[in-house]
Design a protein around this motif. Sequence first.
Motif, PDB file in Angstrom:
ATOM      1  N   LYS A  40      -1.066 -57.041 102.283  1.00  0.00           N
ATOM      2  CA  LYS A  40      -1.607 -58.326 101.841  1.00  0.00           C
ATOM      3  C   LYS A  40      -1.061 -58.694 100.460  1.00  0.00           C
ATOM      4  O   LYS A  40      -0.692 -59.846 100.210  1.00  0.00           O
ATOM      5  CB  LYS A  40      -3.136 -58.272 101.807  1.00  0.00           C
ATOM      6  N   ASP A  41      -1.007 -57.709  99.568  1.00  0.00           N
ATOM      7  CA  ASP A  41      -0.449 -57.940  98.235  1.00  0.00           C
ATOM      8  C   ASP A  41       1.007 -58.379  98.320  1.00  0.00           C
ATOM      9  O   ASP A  41       1.438 -59.292  97.607  1.00  0.00           O
ATOM     10  CB  ASP A  41      -0.526 -56.663  97.391  1.00  0.00           C
ATOM     11  N   MET A  42       1.772 -57.720  99.178  1.00  0.00           N
ATOM     12  CA  MET A  42       3.200 -58.022  99.275  1.00  0.00           C
ATOM     13  C   MET A  42       3.436 -59.432  99.812  1.00  0.00           C
ATOM     14  O   MET A  42       4.415 -60.088  99.441  1.00  0.00           O
ATOM     15  CB  MET A  42       3.916 -56.986 100.147  1.00  0.00           C
ATOM     16  N   ALA A  43       2.530 -59.924 100.652  1.00  0.00           N
ATOM     17  CA  ALA A  43       2.636 -61.306 101.130  1.00  0.00           C
ATOM     18  C   ALA A  43       2.389 -62.281  99.986  1.00  0.00           C
ATOM     19  O   ALA A  43       3.063 -63.318  99.872  1.00  0.00           O
ATOM     20  CB  ALA A  43       1.638 -61.540 102.262  1.00  0.00           C
ATOM     21  N   ILE A  44       1.423 -61.955  99.128  1.00  0.00           N
ATOM     22  CA  ILE A  44       1.147 -62.792  97.951  1.00  0.00           C
ATOM     23  C   ILE A  44       2.333 -62.763  96.995  1.00  0.00           C
ATOM     24  O   ILE A  44       2.708 -63.791  96.402  1.00  0.00           O
ATOM     25  CB  ILE A  44      -0.142 -62.304  97.250  1.00  0.00           C
ATOM     26  N   ILE A  45       2.933 -61.598  96.844  1.00  0.00           N
ATOM     27  CA  ILE A  45       4.112 -61.437  95.980  1.00  0.00           C
ATOM     28  C   ILE A  45       5.264 -62.306  96.487  1.00  0.00           C
ATOM     29  O   ILE A  45       5.959 -62.971  95.705  1.00  0.00           O
ATOM     30  CB  ILE A  45       4.514 -59.950  95.910  1.00  0.00           C
ATOM     31  N   SER A  46       5.466 -62.332  97.799  1.00  0.00           N
ATOM     32  CA  SER A  46       6.515 -63.147  98.390  1.00  0.00           C
ATOM     33  C   SER A  46       6.261 -64.629  98.134  1.00  0.00           C
ATOM     34  O   SER A  46       7.174 -65.389  97.773  1.00  0.00           O
ATOM     35  CB  SER A  46       6.601 -62.872  99.894  1.00  0.00           C
ATOM     36  N   ASP A  47       5.017 -65.054  98.294  1.00  0.00           N
ATOM     37  CA  ASP A  47       4.663 -66.456  98.057  1.00  0.00           C
ATOM     38  C   ASP A  47       4.822 -66.812  96.572  1.00  0.00           C
ATOM     39  O   ASP A  47       5.249 -67.926  96.240  1.00  0.00           O
ATOM     40  CB  ASP A  47       3.225 -66.707  98.508  1.00  0.00           C
ATOM     41  N   PHE A  48       4.492 -65.871  95.700  1.00  0.00           N
ATOM     42  CA  PHE A  48       4.661 -66.072  94.255  1.00  0.00           C
ATOM     43  C   PHE A  48       6.128 -66.336  93.937  1.00  0.00           C
ATOM     44  O   PHE A  48       6.464 -67.258  93.180  1.00  0.00           O
ATOM     45  CB  PHE A  48       4.152 -64.827  93.525  1.00  0.00           C
ATOM     46  N   ALA A  49       7.013 -65.556  94.530  1.00  0.00           N
ATOM     47  CA  ALA A  49       8.453 -65.753  94.317  1.00  0.00           C
ATOM     48  C   ALA A  49       8.897 -67.117  94.828  1.00  0.00           C
ATOM     49  O   ALA A  49       9.731 -67.792  94.191  1.00  0.00           O
ATOM     50  CB  ALA A  49       9.236 -64.640  95.009  1.00  0.00           C
ATOM     51  N   ASN A  50       8.337 -67.554  95.957  1.00  0.00           N
ATOM     52  CA  ASN A  50       8.664 -68.883  96.488  1.00  0.00           C
ATOM     53  C   ASN A  50       8.239 -69.981  95.513  1.00  0.00           C
ATOM     54  O   ASN A  50       8.964 -70.964  95.301  1.00  0.00           O
ATOM     55  CB  ASN A  50       7.979 -69.103  97.836  1.00  0.00           C
ATOM     56  N   GLN A  51       7.047 -69.811  94.922  1.00  0.00           N
ATOM     57  CA  GLN A  51       6.554 -70.800  93.958  1.00  0.00           C
ATOM     58  C   GLN A  51       7.429 -70.839  92.705  1.00  0.00           C
ATOM     59  O   GLN A  51       7.676 -71.911  92.141  1.00  0.00           O
ATOM     60  CB  GLN A  51       5.117 -70.475  93.573  1.00  0.00           C
ATOM     61  N   ILE A  52       7.899 -69.674  92.267  1.00  0.00           N
ATOM     62  CA  ILE A  52       8.790 -69.616  91.105  1.00  0.00           C
ATOM     63  C   ILE A  52      10.090 -70.350  91.411  1.00  0.00           C
ATOM     64  O   ILE A  52      10.585 -71.137  90.588  1.00  0.00           O
ATOM     65  CB  ILE A  52       9.061 -68.152  90.702  1.00  0.00           C
ATOM     66  N   TYR A  53      10.633 -70.113  92.596  1.00  0.00           N
ATOM     67  CA  TYR A  53      11.878 -70.778  92.996  1.00  0.00           C
ATOM     68  C   TYR A  53      11.694 -72.297  93.017  1.00  0.00           C
ATOM     69  O   TYR A  53      12.546 -73.054  92.530  1.00  0.00           O
ATOM     70  CB  TYR A  53      12.323 -70.280  94.369  1.00  0.00           C
ATOM     71  N   THR A  54      10.576 -72.749  93.565  1.00  0.00           N
ATOM     72  CA  THR A  54      10.299 -74.191  93.607  1.00  0.00           C
ATOM     73  C   THR A  54      10.231 -74.769  92.201  1.00  0.00           C
ATOM     74  O   THR A  54      10.777 -75.859  91.939  1.00  0.00           O
ATOM     75  CB  THR A  54       8.975 -74.464  94.346  1.00  0.00           C
ATOM     76  N   LYS A  55       9.597 -74.060  91.292  1.00  0.00           N
ATOM     77  CA  LYS A  55       9.483 -74.543  89.912  1.00  0.00           C
ATOM     78  C   LYS A  55      10.856 -74.639  89.256  1.00  0.00           C
ATOM     79  O   LYS A  55      11.177 -75.629  88.593  1.00  0.00           O
ATOM     80  CB  LYS A  55       8.574 -73.618  89.109  1.00  0.00           C
ATOM     81  N   ILE A  56      11.668 -73.618  89.457  1.00  0.00           N
ATOM     82  CA  ILE A  56      12.995 -73.586  88.829  1.00  0.00           C
ATOM     83  C   ILE A  56      13.883 -74.712  89.343  1.00  0.00           C
ATOM     84  O   ILE A  56      14.655 -75.311  88.586  1.00  0.00           O
ATOM     85  CB  ILE A  56      13.674 -72.217  89.092  1.00  0.00           C
ATOM     86  N   THR A  57      13.758 -75.007  90.622  1.00  0.00           N
ATOM     87  CA  THR A  57      14.672 -75.977  91.242  1.00  0.00           C
ATOM     88  C   THR A  57      14.150 -77.409  91.244  1.00  0.00           C
ATOM     89  O   THR A  57      14.903 -78.340  91.535  1.00  0.00           O
ATOM     90  CB  THR A  57      14.981 -75.560  92.691  1.00  0.00           C
ATOM     91  N   SER A  58      12.864 -77.611  90.937  1.00  0.00           N
ATOM     92  CA  SER A  58      12.294 -78.965  91.032  1.00  0.00           C
ATOM     93  C   SER A  58      12.030 -79.615  89.676  1.00  0.00           C
ATOM     94  O   SER A  58      11.793 -80.822  89.607  1.00  0.00           O
ATOM     95  CB  SER A  58      10.988 -78.927  91.836  1.00  0.00           C
ATOM     96  N   GLN A  59      12.057 -78.827  88.600  1.00  0.00           N
ATOM     97  CA  GLN A  59      11.796 -79.388  87.275  1.00  0.00           C
ATOM     98  C   GLN A  59      13.095 -79.505  86.484  1.00  0.00           C
ATOM     99  O   GLN A  59      13.821 -78.524  86.323  1.00  0.00           O
ATOM    100  CB  GLN A  59      10.798 -78.506  86.505  1.00  0.00           C
ATOM    101  N   ASP A  60      13.367 -80.717  85.992  1.00  0.00           N
ATOM    102  CA  ASP A  60      14.553 -80.909  85.156  1.00  0.00           C
ATOM    103  C   ASP A  60      14.452 -80.079  83.882  1.00  0.00           C
ATOM    104  O   ASP A  60      15.420 -79.449  83.447  1.00  0.00           O
ATOM    105  CB  ASP A  60      14.720 -82.390  84.800  1.00  0.00           C
ATOM    106  N   LYS A  61      13.278 -80.092  83.284  1.00  0.00           N
ATOM    107  CA  LYS A  61      13.015 -79.269  82.111  1.00  0.00           C
ATOM    108  C   LYS A  61      11.884 -78.301  82.465  1.00  0.00           C
ATOM    109  O   LYS A  61      10.719 -78.681  82.544  1.00  0.00           O
ATOM    110  CB  LYS A  61      12.622 -80.127  80.910  1.00  0.00           C
ATOM    111  N   ILE A  62      12.234 -77.070  82.713  1.00  0.00           N
ATOM    112  CA  ILE A  62      11.259 -76.098  83.221  1.00  0.00           C
ATOM    113  C   ILE A  62      10.196 -75.814  82.155  1.00  0.00           C
ATOM    114  O   ILE A  62      10.512 -75.443  81.018  1.00  0.00           O
ATOM    115  CB  ILE A  62      11.950 -74.786  83.638  1.00  0.00           C
ATOM    116  N   GLN A  63       8.948 -75.986  82.536  1.00  0.00           N
ATOM    117  CA  GLN A  63       7.838 -75.826  81.595  1.00  0.00           C
ATOM    118  C   GLN A  63       7.454 -74.355  81.440  1.00  0.00           C
ATOM    119  O   GLN A  63       7.521 -73.577  82.396  1.00  0.00           O
ATOM    120  CB  GLN A  63       6.616 -76.612  82.081  1.00  0.00           C
ATOM    121  N   THR A  64       7.062 -73.999  80.225  1.00  0.00           N
ATOM    122  CA  THR A  64       6.533 -72.651  80.008  1.00  0.00           C
ATOM    123  C   THR A  64       5.145 -72.557  80.634  1.00  0.00           C
ATOM    124  O   THR A  64       4.480 -73.565  80.875  1.00  0.00           O
ATOM    125  CB  THR A  64       6.465 -72.317  78.509  1.00  0.00           C
TER     126      THR A  64
END
Length: 272
Positions: A142-166
């Motif tokens: 269950k933890d590893m599934a959350i970890i995978s989703d966390f990585a997906n959210q990080i990727y979305t943030k990196i690729t969708s924000q012109d200026k990546i927010q802290t």
Amino acid sequence: MNKKITTMYFSATDTTKKIVSGIAKKLSENIDTKITINNVNFTLPEVRKEPVSFTEEDIVIVGVPVYAGRVPNILLKYLNSIIGNGALAIPVVVYGNRNYDDALIELKDLLQLNGFKVIAGGAFIGEHSFSKTLAQNRPDEKDMAIISDFANQIYTKITSQDKIQTVVVNGNKPYRKYYMPKDKDGNPVDIRKVTPKTNSNCIDCKLCVEVCPMGSIDSKDVSKLNGICIKCGACIKKCPTHAKYYDDKGYLRHKNELEIGFTYRREPELFI
């Protein structure tokens, strides 16, 4: 996306390693399956002597265990030597189901002060270093599934924000004092000087010498310590004959208290 991924972790019993590596693997799959992940395992003392620096093209996932609600103080000198130079960073803290208190905000602050741009952070649960039953076998499926989703959210943030927010994470400033257990009368109990004992099961394989992150176990006589013990659990959990143990009453009372009082399942907390 022209990014390089590096994992950095202190992981005496391999739980932090599993979590950080899981984030990096999924993130790399999203960015480019051909990306090679660079790993800096700074669990052993020799590695912590080597300086490390990054550039704006790097994504660095930094993982440490939580000790008494904080970043382990024995790691502060090394962590302060890492130079970010504008690299993106994801701080990760791993705790044994009690609480991570101010460890995540402390690690985030360390990275920011060293020139990283902290874009996400997470507090995860791993089997407690004192115990084989508290948060047993975590991180689990269950933890590893959350970890995978966390990585997906990080990727979305990196690729969708012109200026990546802290990122903003939970925690107190100034940081709370290191958590200290108490005796039955409510008096603080200091277990910092407690050291492991060795029983007759020992076959002198020297594995405990090799895995001790402080380099403290004497190679000629593994029942002796030449330095401090941080109660990381490596020598006990990795001993093939179960020869290492603690017998200090204060330590054992605290271990029992944790195993009874924190049996409910804590879940990871993610910050994007």
